[in-house]
Design a protein around this motif. Structure first.
Motif, PDB file in Angstrom:
ATOM      1  N   CYS A 273      60.160  22.467  66.623  1.00  0.00           N
ATOM      2  CA  CYS A 273      60.407  21.051  66.915  1.00  0.00           C
ATOM      3  C   CYS A 273      59.115  20.236  67.010  1.00  0.00           C
ATOM      4  O   CYS A 273      58.020  20.781  67.075  1.00  0.00           O
ATOM      5  CB  CYS A 273      61.191  20.918  68.216  1.00  0.00           C
ATOM      6  N   ASP A 274      59.281  18.916  67.034  1.00  0.00           N
ATOM      7  CA  ASP A 274      58.139  18.010  67.222  1.00  0.00           C
ATOM      8  C   ASP A 274      57.914  17.750  68.705  1.00  0.00           C
ATOM      9  O   ASP A 274      56.788  17.560  69.147  1.00  0.00           O
ATOM     10  CB  ASP A 274      58.410  16.665  66.547  1.00  0.00           C
ATOM     11  N   ARG A 275      59.002  17.699  69.440  1.00  0.00           N
ATOM     12  CA  ARG A 275      58.920  17.340  70.842  1.00  0.00           C
ATOM     13  C   ARG A 275      59.903  18.204  71.613  1.00  0.00           C
ATOM     14  O   ARG A 275      60.923  18.616  71.066  1.00  0.00           O
ATOM     15  CB  ARG A 275      59.272  15.855  71.006  1.00  0.00           C
ATOM     16  N   VAL A 276      59.592  18.460  72.871  1.00  0.00           N
ATOM     17  CA  VAL A 276      60.435  19.349  73.671  1.00  0.00           C
ATOM     18  C   VAL A 276      60.803  18.676  74.987  1.00  0.00           C
ATOM     19  O   VAL A 276      59.946  18.112  75.669  1.00  0.00           O
ATOM     20  CB  VAL A 276      59.697  20.680  73.968  1.00  0.00           C
ATOM     21  N   LEU A 277      62.089  18.727  75.310  1.00  0.00           N
ATOM     22  CA  LEU A 277      62.546  18.300  76.631  1.00  0.00           C
ATOM     23  C   LEU A 277      62.933  19.560  77.392  1.00  0.00           C
ATOM     24  O   LEU A 277      63.728  20.358  76.908  1.00  0.00           O
ATOM     25  CB  LEU A 277      63.774  17.386  76.530  1.00  0.00           C
ATOM     26  N   VAL A 278      62.358  19.730  78.569  1.00  0.00           N
ATOM     27  CA  VAL A 278      62.656  20.908  79.369  1.00  0.00           C
ATOM     28  C   VAL A 278      63.608  20.499  80.479  1.00  0.00           C
ATOM     29  O   VAL A 278      63.286  19.633  81.295  1.00  0.00           O
ATOM     30  CB  VAL A 278      61.371  21.503  79.978  1.00  0.00           C
ATOM     31  N   MET A 279      64.782  21.115  80.492  1.00  0.00           N
ATOM     32  CA  MET A 279      65.779  20.754  81.506  1.00  0.00           C
ATOM     33  C   MET A 279      65.880  21.823  82.581  1.00  0.00           C
ATOM     34  O   MET A 279      65.762  23.010  82.310  1.00  0.00           O
ATOM     35  CB  MET A 279      67.155  20.545  80.871  1.00  0.00           C
ATOM     36  N   TYR A 280      66.096  21.361  83.779  1.00  0.00           N
ATOM     37  CA  TYR A 280      66.331  22.264  84.899  1.00  0.00           C
ATOM     38  C   TYR A 280      67.347  21.593  85.813  1.00  0.00           C
ATOM     39  O   TYR A 280      67.139  20.442  86.229  1.00  0.00           O
ATOM     40  CB  TYR A 280      65.016  22.536  85.654  1.00  0.00           C
ATOM     41  N   ALA A 281      68.438  22.301  86.094  1.00  0.00           N
ATOM     42  CA  ALA A 281      69.457  21.816  87.021  1.00  0.00           C
ATOM     43  C   ALA A 281      69.843  20.351  86.777  1.00  0.00           C
ATOM     44  O   ALA A 281      69.879  19.542  87.701  1.00  0.00           O
ATOM     45  CB  ALA A 281      68.981  22.003  88.463  1.00  0.00           C
ATOM     46  N   GLY A 282      70.115  20.029  85.518  1.00  0.00           N
ATOM     47  CA  GLY A 282      70.606  18.697  85.212  1.00  0.00           C
ATOM     48  C   GLY A 282      69.560  17.601  85.167  1.00  0.00           C
ATOM     49  O   GLY A 282      69.898  16.422  85.115  1.00  0.00           O
ATOM     50  N   ARG A 283      68.285  18.007  85.179  1.00  0.00           N
ATOM     51  CA  ARG A 283      67.226  16.996  85.057  1.00  0.00           C
ATOM     52  C   ARG A 283      66.270  17.385  83.945  1.00  0.00           C
ATOM     53  O   ARG A 283      66.120  18.567  83.635  1.00  0.00           O
ATOM     54  CB  ARG A 283      66.423  16.904  86.362  1.00  0.00           C
ATOM     55  N   ILE A 284      65.600  16.379  83.387  1.00  0.00           N
ATOM     56  CA  ILE A 284      64.514  16.668  82.451  1.00  0.00           C
ATOM     57  C   ILE A 284      63.245  16.769  83.282  1.00  0.00           C
ATOM     58  O   ILE A 284      62.851  15.815  83.946  1.00  0.00           O
ATOM     59  CB  ILE A 284      64.395  15.568  81.379  1.00  0.00           C
ATOM     60  N   MET A 285      62.642  17.943  83.248  1.00  0.00           N
ATOM     61  CA  MET A 285      61.438  18.166  84.046  1.00  0.00           C
ATOM     62  C   MET A 285      60.198  17.724  83.277  1.00  0.00           C
ATOM     63  O   MET A 285      59.209  17.305  83.853  1.00  0.00           O
ATOM     64  CB  MET A 285      61.295  19.661  84.356  1.00  0.00           C
ATOM     65  N   GLU A 286      60.296  17.915  81.970  1.00  0.00           N
ATOM     66  CA  GLU A 286      59.112  17.657  81.157  1.00  0.00           C
ATOM     67  C   GLU A 286      59.545  17.193  79.773  1.00  0.00           C
ATOM     68  O   GLU A 286      60.505  17.702  79.212  1.00  0.00           O
ATOM     69  CB  GLU A 286      58.304  18.969  81.063  1.00  0.00           C
ATOM     70  N   ASP A 287      58.818  16.207  79.252  1.00  0.00           N
ATOM     71  CA  ASP A 287      59.065  15.676  77.908  1.00  0.00           C
ATOM     72  C   ASP A 287      57.706  15.697  77.237  1.00  0.00           C
ATOM     73  O   ASP A 287      56.808  14.946  77.621  1.00  0.00           O
ATOM     74  CB  ASP A 287      59.621  14.240  78.058  1.00  0.00           C
ATOM     75  N   ILE A 288      57.530  16.567  76.257  1.00  0.00           N
ATOM     76  CA  ILE A 288      56.170  16.849  75.802  1.00  0.00           C
ATOM     77  C   ILE A 288      56.142  17.160  74.296  1.00  0.00           C
ATOM     78  O   ILE A 288      57.078  17.768  73.773  1.00  0.00           O
ATOM     79  CB  ILE A 288      55.605  18.043  76.640  1.00  0.00           C
ATOM     80  N   PRO A 289      55.092  16.711  73.594  1.00  0.00           N
ATOM     81  CA  PRO A 289      54.977  17.095  72.183  1.00  0.00           C
ATOM     82  C   PRO A 289      54.885  18.624  72.086  1.00  0.00           C
ATOM     83  O   PRO A 289      54.230  19.252  72.917  1.00  0.00           O
ATOM     84  CB  PRO A 289      53.654  16.459  71.740  1.00  0.00           C
ATOM     85  N   ALA A 290      55.570  19.198  71.096  1.00  0.00           N
ATOM     86  CA  ALA A 290      55.637  20.660  71.003  1.00  0.00           C
ATOM     87  C   ALA A 290      54.240  21.282  70.942  1.00  0.00           C
ATOM     88  O   ALA A 290      53.999  22.326  71.545  1.00  0.00           O
ATOM     89  CB  ALA A 290      56.461  21.061  69.781  1.00  0.00           C
ATOM     90  N   ASN A 291      53.320  20.603  70.259  1.00  0.00           N
ATOM     91  CA  ASN A 291      51.995  21.212  70.127  1.00  0.00           C
ATOM     92  C   ASN A 291      51.154  21.077  71.397  1.00  0.00           C
ATOM     93  O   ASN A 291      50.023  21.554  71.456  1.00  0.00           O
ATOM     94  CB  ASN A 291      51.253  20.663  68.900  1.00  0.00           C
ATOM     95  N   GLN A 292      51.700  20.400  72.407  1.00  0.00           N
ATOM     96  CA  GLN A 292      50.998  20.273  73.688  1.00  0.00           C
ATOM     97  C   GLN A 292      51.601  21.180  74.754  1.00  0.00           C
ATOM     98  O   GLN A 292      51.194  21.135  75.916  1.00  0.00           O
ATOM     99  CB  GLN A 292      51.089  18.822  74.193  1.00  0.00           C
ATOM    100  N   LEU A 293      52.593  21.958  74.352  1.00  0.00           N
ATOM    101  CA  LEU A 293      53.350  22.716  75.332  1.00  0.00           C
ATOM    102  C   LEU A 293      52.455  23.612  76.202  1.00  0.00           C
ATOM    103  O   LEU A 293      52.704  23.782  77.393  1.00  0.00           O
ATOM    104  CB  LEU A 293      54.407  23.559  74.616  1.00  0.00           C
TER     105      LEU A 293
END
Ligand SMILES: Nc1ncnc2c1ncn2[C@@H]1O[C@H](COP(=O)(O)OP(=O)(O)OP(=O)(O)O)[C@@H](O)[C@H]1O
Ligand SMILES: [Mg+2]
Length: 288
Positions: free
Chosen positions: A222-242
């Motif tokens: 992917c280009d960008r990643v949203l990390v979800m935990y317990a119904g929230r987005i914890m992190e929204d980050i470019p994939a290459n910055q993961l």
């Protein structure tokens, strides 16, 4: 930047229970442009519900609310069922994990693709058939004429998933929601299917919401990643910055990934902290 395809602000999905309500998605905001956005998170974190809410296909009993939930400027929350039927398939399509549930078992594969095409284009049968065959070829089915005549149970999992991709792409949607589209496939077939999907969405400029458990896969695909935990987005980050992720949950997910240079018994289990439920969210590495 162009207007995003999807613009969601403060989306909440709640199930009303006899004793108490359950908040499955707890106020998330995100956008999706003509890019590949991965959604990761452990089981139950709300990934599928989030994807389905964009098509208003959440299960019975789910109550959706949001400050706004727009598709190309159209307010999805206010859209009628009739409007939604136009949007589904025409503009936003969905690929699920198992083609068995999405393909009609009683209908030849080719006819299903033809039907998907004719639902959105007024084309004579011969033209629609030619389009369907071309689409089967585009998903690298070598003998499209033969596969056209097969029934869904007569194809392998990988081929079934490529047929699904063909069917979902033929109306030329703006956005595809793929919910664990390859997790039922073995590793080599998975790579092949992803390469095909990648090539097609990139060439057409289709937006992709890619739901997965697999952080490694999402990071590379992917280009960008949203990390979800317990119904929230914890992190929204470019994939290459993961690897620079700031949220401790993302960091612990990364640390818990199997590595070739580490013994299996060194694997860490992701840590969880109840404070994250109301804690900070990181966007592009900064607190939002
Ligand atoms: N019909 C329903 N009724 C009650 N709760 C539900 C319903 N559907 C989903 N949930 C709850 O909502 C939460 C989020 O579900 P969702 O399917 O979005 O998770 P997910 O992140 O896709 O998980 P998985 O990785 O297992 O697919 C879960 O805790 C689930 O139990
Ligand atoms: Mg799911």
């Amino acid at each position: 930047m162009d207007e995003p395809l999807i613009d969601v602000k403060d989306l909440k999905i709640r199930f009303r229970g006899a004793k108490r309500d359950f908040d499955a998605v707890r106020g998330i905001s995100f956008t999706i442009g003509r890019e590949k956005v991965g959604i990761v998170g452990e089981s139950g974190s709300g990934k599928s519900l989030t994807g389905r809410s964009l098509l208003k296909l959440t299960p019975k009993g789910a109550h959706i609310s949001a400050t706004h939930m727009r598709f190309k400027g159209t307010d999805l929350l206010a859209a009628s069922e009739r409007d939604m039927r136009k949007i589904r398939g025409n503009h936003i399509s969905m690929i699920l994990q198992d083609p068995k549930y999405s393909l009609n078992p009683l209908m030849r594969i080719g006819n299903q693709i033809v039907e998907a095409y004719r639902l959105h284009h007024k084309a004579p049968p011969a033209e629609a058939k030619a389009k369907a065959l071309a689409m089967l070829e585009a998903v690298q089915i070598r003998d499209p004429e033969r596969v056209f005549k097969l029934f869904p149970h007569e194809v392998s999992g990988g081929m079934g998933q490529r047929v699904m991709i063909a069917m979902m792409l033929i109306p030329e949607p703006d956005l595809i929601i793929a919910d664990e589209p390859t997790s039922a496939l073995d590793v080599t077939v998975r790579r092949q299917v992803l390469t095909i999907l990648d090539e097609l969405v990139t060439r057409r400029g289709t937006g992709l919401m890619f739901i997965s458990h697999d952080l490694n896969l999402v990071a590379s695909f992917c280009d960008r990643v949203l990390v979800m935990y317990a119904g929230r987005i914890m992190e929204d980050i470019p994939a290459n910055q993961l690897h620079n992720a700031r949220h401790p949950y993302t960091q612990s997910l990364l640390e818990s990934l199997p590595r070739l240079d580490a013994a299996v018994d060194e694997l860490k289990v992701p840590v969880r902290d109840p404070e994250w439920l109301d804690g900070p969210v990181y966007r592009n590495g900064v607190l939002a």
